[in-house]
Design a protein around this motif. Structure first.
Motif, mmCIF file in Angstrom:
data_model
loop_
_atom_site.group_PDB
_atom_site.id
_atom_site.type_symbol
_atom_site.label_atom_id
_atom_site.label_comp_id
_atom_site.label_asym_id
_atom_site.label_seq_id
_atom_site.Cartn_x
_atom_site.Cartn_y
_atom_site.Cartn_z
ATOM 1 N N VAL A 133 0.882 -1.355 -0.069
ATOM 2 C CA VAL A 133 -0.022 0.097 0.077
ATOM 3 C C VAL A 133 0.670 1.077 0.224
ATOM 4 C CG1 VAL A 133 -1.884 1.190 1.437
ATOM 5 C CG2 VAL A 133 -1.812 -0.867 1.347
ATOM 6 N N ARG A 134 1.708 1.076 0.610
ATOM 7 C CA ARG A 134 3.236 2.250 0.803
ATOM 8 C C ARG A 134 3.864 3.155 0.053
ATOM 9 N NH1 ARG A 134 4.955 2.384 6.482
ATOM 10 N NH2 ARG A 134 3.591 3.311 8.118
ATOM 11 N N ALA A 135 3.413 1.259 -1.490
ATOM 12 C CA ALA A 135 4.568 1.713 -2.534
ATOM 13 C C ALA A 135 3.250 2.464 -3.388
ATOM 14 C CB ALA A 135 5.310 0.687 -2.526
ATOM 15 N N ALA A 136 2.211 2.585 -3.641
ATOM 16 C CA ALA A 136 1.084 1.836 -4.140
ATOM 17 C C ALA A 136 0.870 4.012 -3.587
ATOM 18 C CB ALA A 136 0.227 1.377 -4.001
ATOM 19 N N GLY A 137 0.685 4.376 -2.573
ATOM 20 C CA GLY A 137 0.849 5.686 -2.665
ATOM 21 C C GLY A 137 1.894 6.153 -2.691
ATOM 22 N N LEU A 138 3.463 6.081 -2.884
ATOM 23 C CA LEU A 138 4.388 6.326 -3.865
ATOM 24 C C LEU A 138 4.076 7.036 -5.361
ATOM 25 C CD1 LEU A 138 6.967 5.711 -1.823
ATOM 26 C CD2 LEU A 138 5.962 8.070 -1.783
ATOM 27 N N LEU A 139 2.889 6.346 -6.134
ATOM 28 C CA LEU A 139 3.321 5.580 -7.446
ATOM 29 C C LEU A 139 1.578 6.557 -7.486
ATOM 30 C CD1 LEU A 139 4.300 2.621 -7.604
ATOM 31 C CD2 LEU A 139 5.599 4.679 -8.311
ATOM 32 N N VAL A 140 1.132 6.793 -7.292
ATOM 33 C CA VAL A 140 -0.100 7.580 -7.541
ATOM 34 C C VAL A 140 -1.005 8.249 -8.247
ATOM 35 C CG1 VAL A 140 -0.948 8.821 -5.479
ATOM 36 C CG2 VAL A 140 -3.131 7.460 -6.552
ATOM 37 N N ASP A 141 0.488 9.271 -8.065
ATOM 38 C CA ASP A 141 0.381 10.293 -8.991
ATOM 39 C C ASP A 141 0.854 10.085 -10.789
ATOM 40 O OD1 ASP A 141 -0.925 11.969 -7.111
ATOM 41 O OD2 ASP A 141 1.315 12.769 -6.407
ATOM 42 N N GLN A 142 2.075 9.119 -10.419
ATOM 43 C CA GLN A 142 1.967 9.083 -12.396
ATOM 44 C C GLN A 142 1.945 7.009 -12.596
ATOM 45 O OE1 GLN A 142 6.862 8.186 -10.680
ATOM 46 N NE2 GLN A 142 5.881 8.969 -8.967
ATOM 47 N N ALA A 143 1.856 6.899 -11.484
ATOM 48 C CA ALA A 143 1.933 5.365 -12.485
ATOM 49 C C ALA A 143 0.196 5.015 -12.920
ATOM 50 C CB ALA A 143 1.001 3.978 -11.284
ATOM 51 N N SER A 144 -0.225 4.291 -13.812
ATOM 52 C CA SER A 144 -1.445 4.424 -14.789
ATOM 53 C C SER A 144 -2.469 3.024 -13.634
ATOM 54 C CB SER A 144 -0.889 3.245 -15.958
ATOM 55 O OG SER A 144 -0.982 1.990 -15.006
ATOM 56 N N TYR A 145 -3.568 3.411 -13.659
ATOM 57 C CA TYR A 145 -4.732 2.647 -13.129
ATOM 58 C C TYR A 145 -4.763 1.237 -13.237
ATOM 59 C CZ TYR A 145 -8.568 0.160 -11.874
ATOM 60 O OH TYR A 145 -9.901 -0.357 -10.441
ATOM 61 N N ALA A 146 -3.919 0.616 -14.033
ATOM 62 C CA ALA A 146 -3.887 -0.820 -14.835
ATOM 63 C C ALA A 146 -2.738 -0.764 -13.445
ATOM 64 C CB ALA A 146 -3.133 -1.624 -15.946
ATOM 65 N N ASP A 147 -1.495 -0.214 -13.629
ATOM 66 C CA ASP A 147 -0.372 -0.734 -12.616
ATOM 67 C C ASP A 147 -0.764 -0.486 -11.266
ATOM 68 O OD1 ASP A 147 2.336 -1.170 -11.452
ATOM 69 O OD2 ASP A 147 2.778 0.259 -12.089
ATOM 70 N N MET A 148 -1.543 0.173 -10.655
ATOM 71 C CA MET A 148 -2.232 0.252 -9.287
ATOM 72 C C MET A 148 -2.967 -1.438 -9.214
ATOM 73 S SD MET A 148 -1.269 3.362 -8.192
ATOM 74 C CE MET A 148 -1.986 3.302 -6.574
ATOM 75 N N LEU A 149 -4.317 -0.795 -10.158
ATOM 76 C CA LEU A 149 -4.733 -2.610 -9.714
ATOM 77 C C LEU A 149 -4.107 -4.461 -9.553
ATOM 78 C CD1 LEU A 149 -7.494 -3.004 -10.269
ATOM 79 C CD2 LEU A 149 -7.895 -3.520 -11.939
ATOM 80 N N SER A 150 -3.161 -3.567 -10.557
ATOM 81 C CA SER A 150 -1.979 -4.894 -9.779
ATOM 82 C C SER A 150 -1.731 -5.333 -8.909
ATOM 83 C CB SER A 150 -1.348 -5.188 -11.424
ATOM 84 O OG SER A 150 -0.028 -4.244 -11.186
ATOM 85 N N ARG A 151 -1.369 -3.752 -8.432
ATOM 86 C CA ARG A 151 -0.721 -3.473 -7.196
ATOM 87 C C ARG A 151 -1.700 -4.143 -5.913
ATOM 88 N NH1 ARG A 151 4.433 -1.545 -6.578
ATOM 89 N NH2 ARG A 151 5.415 -0.929 -7.613
ATOM 90 N N LEU A 152 -3.024 -3.443 -6.219
ATOM 91 C CA LEU A 152 -3.252 -3.251 -4.903
ATOM 92 C C LEU A 152 -4.327 -3.967 -4.762
ATOM 93 C CD1 LEU A 152 -3.835 0.885 -4.374
ATOM 94 C CD2 LEU A 152 -2.278 -1.173 -2.675
ATOM 95 N N GLU A 153 -5.075 -4.337 -5.565
ATOM 96 C CA GLU A 153 -6.344 -5.196 -5.929
ATOM 97 C C GLU A 153 -6.818 -6.287 -5.205
ATOM 98 O OE1 GLU A 153 -9.619 -6.622 -9.258
ATOM 99 O OE2 GLU A 153 -7.280 -6.887 -9.699
#
Length: 217
Positions: A133-153
C-alpha cells in the motif's frame, strides 16, 4: 527367621543395583552431563537473545531520533544496517522505516524498498500488505490505473488489514486516469463498508462529487 530373609532381600537388591550401576553408569553420567550442558546452553542463549534485543532496541531508537531530526539519509542507513543485523522482531520494522526514510528524501527511492518487502515471503502478511500500500501511495500520481490495480486489487478484500487504504488509492488512481466507471466502483465499495473511517468516507464523497453525472451512483 524373618530378619534373615529380610537381610537376604536387602543384599539381593544391593547386588542388583550394583550390577545396574556397573552396566549403565556411563549412560547415566552421560545423560546427567548432557542435561547440565543443555540447561547451560539454554541459559546462555536466553542471555544472548536478551542482549541482542536490547542492543537492537537502542539502535532503533537512535535511528528514529535521526529521522525526527530530519536526517533522512542517515536514518535510512541506520535502519538498513539494523534490518541486516537485528533479531527478527526488529528486522521487518527496520526495513519499513528504511523505506520510509528513503521515500522522505526521494519518493522514487522508496518504491523498490517497499516492493522488496512486499515480495519477501519470509515477512508476515500484514507487513507485506502495508509495504504494498505504501509503495502504491508513492506511485499514485504517476502510475497507470492498470499498474495500481495489479499492485492493490488483492489488498482490497475485507480480510486485508489495509483494505480501506487500498480502495481509496484505487479510486483516486481511476479518477486521475479518467476512468469514472472504475472510480465509482471503488467509491461505492468505500461508502457501503460500515467500517470505513469517517475521514476517508468524507474524502470519498468529495471525489464522488467530481465524477461526471453519468458515472455518479
Amino acid at each position: 527367621m524373618t530378619e534373615i530373609f529380610s537381610e537376604i532381600d536387602d543384599e539381593l537388591r544391593r547386588e542388583r543395583l550394583q550390577k545396574i550401576w556397573e552396566r549403565y553408569s556411563a549412560v547415566i553420567i552421560g545423560a546427567a552431563v548432557l542435561l547440565v550442558v543443555a540447561v547451560a546452553a539454554w541459559q546462555g542463549y536466553a542471555w544472548w537473545s536478551a542482549k541482542q534485543a536490547d542492543e537492537a532496541g537502542t539502535a532503533f531508537e537512535q535511528a528514529a531520533q535521526l529521522a525526527t531530526e530530519g536526517k533522512h539519509a542517515e536514518a535510512e542507513a541506520a535502519f538498513t544496517a539494523l534490518a541486516a543485523n537485528a533479531p527478527s522482531g526488529y528486522r521487518t520494522l527496520a526495513r519499513l522505516r528504511a523505506a520510509a526514510e528513503a521515500a522522505a528524501r526521494d519518493p522514487k527511492a522508496g518504491v523498490p524498498l517497499y516492493d522488496a518487502i512486499a515480495a519477501d515471503g519470509s515477512v508476515d502478511a500484514a507487513s507485506r500488505d502495508l509495504a504494498r500500500v505504501r509503495a502504491a501511495g508513492l506511485l499514485v500520481d504517476q502510475a497507470s490505473y492498470a499498474d495500481m490495480l495489479s499492485r492493490l486489487e488483492a489488498a482490497t478484500n475485507d480480510s486485508n488489514t489495509y483494505h480501506h487504504a487500498a480502495r481509496e488509492l484505487l479510486a483516486l488512481s481511476a479518477w486521475r486516469s479518467n476512468d469514472p466507471t472504475a472510480a465509482r466502483k471503488w467509491l461505492e465499495m468505500i461508502a457501503a463498508d460500515e467500517t470505513t473511517p469517517p475521514s476517508m468516507r468524507q474524502r470519498a464523497e468529495a471525489l464522488q462529487a467530481l465524477l461526471p453525472p453519468a458515472a455518479r451512483s
